[in-house]
Design an enzyme around this catalytic site. Structure first.
Site, PDB file in Angstrom:
ATOM      1  N   GLU A   1      59.757  -3.739  52.508  1.00 15.78           N
ATOM      2  CA  GLU A   1      61.078  -3.428  51.984  1.00 15.78           C
ATOM      3  C   GLU A   1      61.013  -2.059  51.303  1.00 15.78           C
ATOM      4  O   GLU A   1      60.262  -1.866  50.353  1.00 15.78           O
ATOM      5  CB  GLU A   1      61.525  -4.493  50.986  1.00 15.78           C
ATOM      6  CG  GLU A   1      62.954  -4.296  50.545  1.00 15.78           C
ATOM      7  CD  GLU A   1      63.428  -5.359  49.571  1.00 15.78           C
ATOM      8  OE1 GLU A   1      62.627  -5.829  48.749  1.00 15.78           O
ATOM      9  OE2 GLU A   1      64.625  -5.697  49.629  1.00 15.78           O
TER      10      GLU A   1
ATOM     11  N   GLU B   1      66.379 -14.747  43.942  1.00 16.34           N
ATOM     12  CA  GLU B   1      67.052 -13.965  44.982  1.00 16.34           C
ATOM     13  C   GLU B   1      66.216 -12.703  45.120  1.00 16.34           C
ATOM     14  O   GLU B   1      66.238 -11.848  44.253  1.00 16.34           O
ATOM     15  CB  GLU B   1      68.496 -13.677  44.569  1.00 16.34           C
ATOM     16  CG  GLU B   1      69.403 -13.403  45.739  1.00 16.34           C
ATOM     17  CD  GLU B   1      69.397 -11.944  46.100  1.00 16.34           C
ATOM     18  OE1 GLU B   1      68.532 -11.554  46.926  1.00 16.34           O
ATOM     19  OE2 GLU B   1      70.228 -11.207  45.577  1.00 16.34           O
TER      20      GLU B   1
END
Lengths: 288, 508, 293
Positions: free
Chosen positions: B414, B283
């Site tokens: 990010e 994840e």
């Protein structure tokens, strides 16, 4: 009376719904029924073109209704049934006995029918409505992963090809297959059925040649979303799996099982579909 | 920096003269500090590793300090597990798997998990305080989101432990064995719950490595598990940094790896696991698009934007960090956003009125700052909350950039911090194209009051979680996980069980 | 202003978050004093008498006889028949007299009667008029009629402060509340007000929030600043503080004044006084020590 001279078929690649020669012009020789034939030998660039075709076809394919996809997959079974002589012949040329060829063709067609019926049930069986503890409507359901590269085992040439590709496309993925070099005829015969079965161009792309040459390109391709690899060569699998990590492809890997496996019950199932779907969860408030 | 007003502003509010009001009452009303107190528990000066049901010192005696990022004070010293400790932990987990856990009746497993869920609830305030102390997140979030969700996650998966046949119709789920689990620092206890609960429910045993900067609640959870009388070794907690994690991943006697963290590290782990033929779930990062259509419920959309990017200081993998606004609504949205961020309360994490807490670490602060500077260098207008920041600790003002281009670094990378990149689109197709134009695919948001548009766009977005008219919502029953480079495998719901049972092809 | 809709879940969530603000110590004392200063001390009962109204006015002027530093309330709110009584009792004080009018609470009569009602209250000396909108017309889709009626009352009652009661519990959705708020503001309201207090649920935090957001957008859109009055169901000091938080964090500190914010209440005042005493002494209080006027 002199015997009629038969017309021989050029063995081509199947990319984007067209039968094409390798862009390199290369072929590979194989012995089929005592005859040397030259089949197109796909290159990295052919693999690239096939991925491009698969990507282009993907949006249209996944947006069709599941019912329509089911009909089209069923149509493939219809076409194969009417051409079963040709398939049996192709398998026979590659060395299968008449009985074995009949059995493999029947199993392949029946498998396609089985998956045709799955198309509009995948979402029902793999979806959940989630009882979240807040005033929201919440559903998780599967979507196709995208473009999937398939490296099927060399044998059984037709049944393994069908068993790997069909469950992947029935959920809305498109595939690029790096078929085994051992029996290009089965692959090409399958391509001809695909080409005439209303399967949109680019949904199934079939590359003949050497998997060892093409598969690494597919495994490393940044626009391929998943990889399904079957091989008895552990190192080969490991190499592909490692290449696939660059864009975090979903990878299903298996040592090629014995041929008998493919006619058994374990060679079909929802678990052949599931590795190539993504579960998407959608939230929405429920209020007035 | 002032947001230039682009629309006519109403008249100034006239002075109040009609009612007697003491000057002190009429002045601006400020909330007094409202710190959460925690005199009812103590943090020990040092902690060991939780292996085989016992607290043990690291073999080579190494420890490292763990800080309060809001003050830079050292809270305690925790053990740094070396390869020998990793080995011990995996042995303990293996032993527990063979001797106890796989033999244990499913209902007994369920009851243990229920116990853990209850114990987390019992000690929820203490855990919330710790989470805020060690991680920097506002107590309001750790109290109202992290800890309740962690307890709920155990409660949810407890119920699955003895019903797995119902989750996988027509199949026979079997555990994998020993799972190595590595979790991030943004939701320390919650991520521990996401990892441990489904693994145990499916009959696996685990070795959990919490993040380097936020080990405390995992250690508390170990204590809870100890006090719940779980068989020794079923859950092992080893603290440490990247080296500890790497040793865990490559250990030969591991059956499963689950990792939540950066895409960069995730890929390294993926390579390791590809070589080792080890099942792995990842994840990873995200760069979620939050799409605002002109027909959105605008005030809730603005709250959704705020919650999407400033929740947990933006340290959220599914944060709505790319705001895509329909061009016809851009002025309104940006004005509202600017006004709204001025009312964000940035400050001590333990203050009950704090909205935005401290950045988790000095390194993360530097990364955020560097990326924000790149936005400035690209010439993008920058807006931020105008407020005083504490003099010590790691802080970053809630910030957004307008006129951002997709090619800007702040639109691509990010940031994992409270920095929002605002872009525009003209048509729904363009919104979808821009939203999907990323290597990631974890989450996305859609704001429109038109139901049919919402359904259509949700289906077109390549993301594992799509929030329509809401954002950053989580629930144990709801699957969470990414497409593309945001990873694979799902956590939560029935789908969260899948990564912890054997490949069904082999077990069918 | 593009017409915007309201998402109920998001709205309630935001109101919920704001309701958890922790208001302690000096902030609490300051907030409670502010709540008193923003209070419309109300009696709207069939059994109201001049004596009852006179007592209420005494409380309005001096909420706590033991604490002369406390502000008086913003206004007393009564039926039109008690305006003269209240006016006399509050003479020379800054406390305003508000009268409910326009066939309060139902508003179900002819416009002429409503206008007569409101004008009479003004003539009796009311500083402020709390009118009700025609919810029937609103729900039947005759929104222009609602707007026209407010505008007519506005004209008839100048220069009184006009508060327009939406009776939000009868409007059914937050979207309707927002639309009704907008109509009232465009038609000349000085305040928009949640409820008559006769229909439950009266004021709620999400209802107040959606009205505050409408006020914010109205002003942003080039309109006037408009005030909010929450009425009905606000009984505790804690609730009053929650509404102040809502106003502060939605519209800003400049709206934290009786010119822009009111709480219509009757029993609230004593709870506020008890809480103030508790803050002073540290001890929890008894109702026996607070006058029940």
């Amino acid at each position: 009376m002199a015997q009629r001279l038969s017309v021989r078929k050029t063995l081509k690649l199947f990319i984007g719904g067209s039968f094409v020669r390798s862009e390199s012009g290369r072929t590979f020789a194989c012995e089929l029924a005592g005859q040397t034939v030259h089949a197109a030998r796909a290159t990295r660039k052919d693999a690239r073109d096939a991925v491009r075709a698969a990507r282009a076809a993907w949006a249209g394919w996944r947006e069709r209704s599941a019912y329509n996809r089911g009909q089209i997959v069923y149509r493939l079974a219809e076409i194969m049934e009417t051409r079963r002589d040709q398939f049996e012949q192709a398998l026979g040329i590659a060395g299968a006995s008449a009985t074995a060829a009949q059995r493999e063709v029947s199993a392949s067609i029946d498998r396609i029918v089985w998956y045709a019926g799955w198309c509009d049930k995948i979402e029902q069986v793999l979806s959940t409505k989630n009882p979240v503890a807040s005033p929201h409507f919440n559903v998780s359901s599967p979507e196709p992963t995208g473009v999937v590269a398939v490296v099927p085992p060399p044998a059984p040439a037709l049944l393994a090809l069908v068993s790997t590709c069909v469950p992947i496309v029935c959920s809305g993925n498109t595939v690029v297959v790096a078929a085994s070099h051992e029996d290009p005829l089965a692959t090409i015969t399958f391509a001809e059925a695909v080409a005439t079965a209303d399967i949109p161009a680019g949904v199934i792309n079939l590359l003949t040649g050497y998997a060892a040459e093409i598969a690494p390109t597919l495994a490393a391709h940044m626009d391929v979303n998943a990889l399904d690899v079957w091989s008895s060569d552990g190192e080969f699998i490991e190499k592909l799996a490692e290449l696939a990590t660059d864009n975090l492809k979903r990878v299903r890997r298996h040592a090629a099982p014995r041929e008998i496996f493919w006619s058994g019950a374990k060679a079909q199932g929802l678990d052949w579909i599931e590795p190539f779907v993504e579960i998407k969860t959608v939230w929405h408030p429920a209020g007035v | 920096m002032k947001r230039p007003k682009t629309r006519a502003k109403g008249k100034n509010v006239p002075a109040v003269t009609r009612v007697t009001l003491a000057p002190s009452d009429a002045a601006s009303w400020q909330y007094a500090p409202a710190p959460e107190t925690y005199d009812y528990f103590k943090i020990a000066p040092r902690y060991g590793l939780f292996i085989g049901g016992k607290w043990v010192a690291p073999k080579d005696g190494r420890r490292f300090p763990t800080l309060n990022p809001a003050t830079e004070e050292v809270l305690t010293h925790v053990a740094e597990a070396g390869p020998a400790d990793v080995d011990r932990a995996i042995k303990a987990a293996r032993n527990a798997y063979e001797r106890y856990w796989r033999r244990c009746s499913p209902q007994t497993r369920a009851k243990y998990l229920f116990r853990i869920a209850r114990a987390i609830t019992e000690r929820s305030r203490e855990l919330a305080v710790l989470e805020s102390l060690n991680g920097g997140k506002p107590i309001r979030e750790s109290r109202d989101v992290d800890i309740p969700l962690a307890a709920a996650h155990f409660f949810y998966y407890a119920g699955w432990a003895d019903k797995l046949e119902w989750a996988f119709p027509n199949r026979h789920p079997e555990p994998l064995g020993v799972a190595g689990q590595i979790i991030p620092w943004n939701f320390p206890l919650l991520m521990a719950a996401w990892k441990i609960a489904p693994a145990l429910a499916c009959g696996n045993t685990v070795v959990l490595k919490p993040a380097e900067t936020t080990p405390l609640t995992a250690l508390w959870l170990a204590e809870i598990i100890e006090q719940a009388d779980l068989p020794p070794g079923v859950v092992n907690v080893i603290t440490g940094g990247g080296d500890t994690g790497a040793a865990l991943v490559r250990h030969p006697d591991l059956d499963k790896v689950a990792f939540t963290g950066s895409t960069e590290v995730g890929k390294q782990i993926a390579i390791q696991c590809a070589r080792l033929r080890r099942p792995v779930t990842l994840e990873l990062g995200g760069k979620a698009a939050n799409i605002i259509f002109e027909d959105a419920p605008m005030d809730q959309a603005v709250e959704g934007i705020i919650n999407g990017i400033f929740f947990n200081q933006g340290h959220v993998c599914c944060a709505g960090s790319r705001l895509l606004v329909q061009e016809s609504a851009i002025e309104l949205v940006v004005d509202k956003l600017y006004r709204r961020i001025q009312s964000l309360r940035v400050g001590p994490p333990l203050d009950k009125n704090t909205d935005v807490g401290a950045i988790n670490s000095k390194a993360q602060l530097a990364k955020i700052d560097e990326l924000a500077r790149s936005g400035e260098q690209a010439g993008r207008p920058r807006y931020q909350t105008e407020c005083a920041l504490p003099s010590r600790g790691y802080w970053f003002r809630p910030t957004f950039f307008t006129e951002v281009a997709l090619s800007d670094r702040i639109a691509q990378e990010e940031i994992f911090g409270p920095v929002l990149s605002v872009m525009t689109f003209r048509t729904p197709d363009e919104a979808v194209e821009k939203a999907n134009n990323t290597r990631y695919g974890l989450s996305a948001g859609i704001w429109t009051d038109k139901g049919s548009k919402n359904f259509k766009i949700a289906a077109q977005l390549r993301a594992g979680v799509v929030w329509g008219n809401t954002f950053n919502k989580f629930d144990p029953s709801s699957a969470f996980g990414g497409y593309k480079e945001s990873g694979f495998g799902r956590e939560g719901g029935i789908f969260g069980l899948l990564p912890y049972v054997k490949d069904r092809w082999r077990s069918a | 202003m593009p017409p915007t809709t309201v998402d109920a879940v998001g709205l309630e969530e935001r109101a919920g978050v704001l309701s958890t603000r922790s208001i302690k110590k000096q902030a609490k004392i300051q907030g409670l004093r502010l709540a008193i200063a923003c209070m419309d001390l109300t009696t709207l009962e069939g059994k109201d008498t001049t004596e009852r109204v006179r007592q209420l006015c005494g409380k309005a002027l001096r909420p706590d006889p033991d604490d002369p530093s406390l502000p008086s309330v913003a206004a007393v709110c009564v039926y039109p028949s008690f305006v003269r009584t209240a006016k006399a009792a509050l003479a020379e004080s800054p406390v305003k007299v508000a009268a409910v009018a326009t066939y309060f609470p139902s508003g179900q009569t002819d416009l002429a009667v409503k206008l007569e009602d409101a004008t009479a209250a003004c003539q009796a000396g009311a500083d402020e008029i709390d009118m009700v909108i025609d919810r029937g017309a609103f729900l039947a889709g005759r929104q222009r009629e609602v707007a026209d009626e407010i505008a007519r009352v506005r004209e008839a009652t100048r220069p009184a402060t006009l508060k327009v009661i939406l009776e939000t519990a009868e409007l059914g959705t937050y979207d309707s509340i927002r639309r009704a708020s907008w109509i009232a503001m465009e038609s000349g309201a000085d305040f928009i007000k949640t409820s008559t207090g006769k229909v439950q649920p009266a004021a709620t935090l999400p209802v107040a929030l959606v009205m505050l957001e409408a006020i914010r957008d109205f002003e942003y859109d080039g309109g006037r600043p408009v005030g909010l009055k929450v009425a009905g169901g606000v009984r505790t000091a804690k609730q009053a503080l929650q509404y102040l938080v809502l106003v502060k964090e939605t519209l800003g500190d400049e709206y934290l004044s009786p010119a822009r914010f009111r709480i219509g209440a009757s029993s609230l005042l004593n709870d506020v006084l008890m809480q103030l005493s508790k803050e002073r002494s540290g001890a929890y209080q008894s109702e026996d020590y607070f006058t029940k006027d």
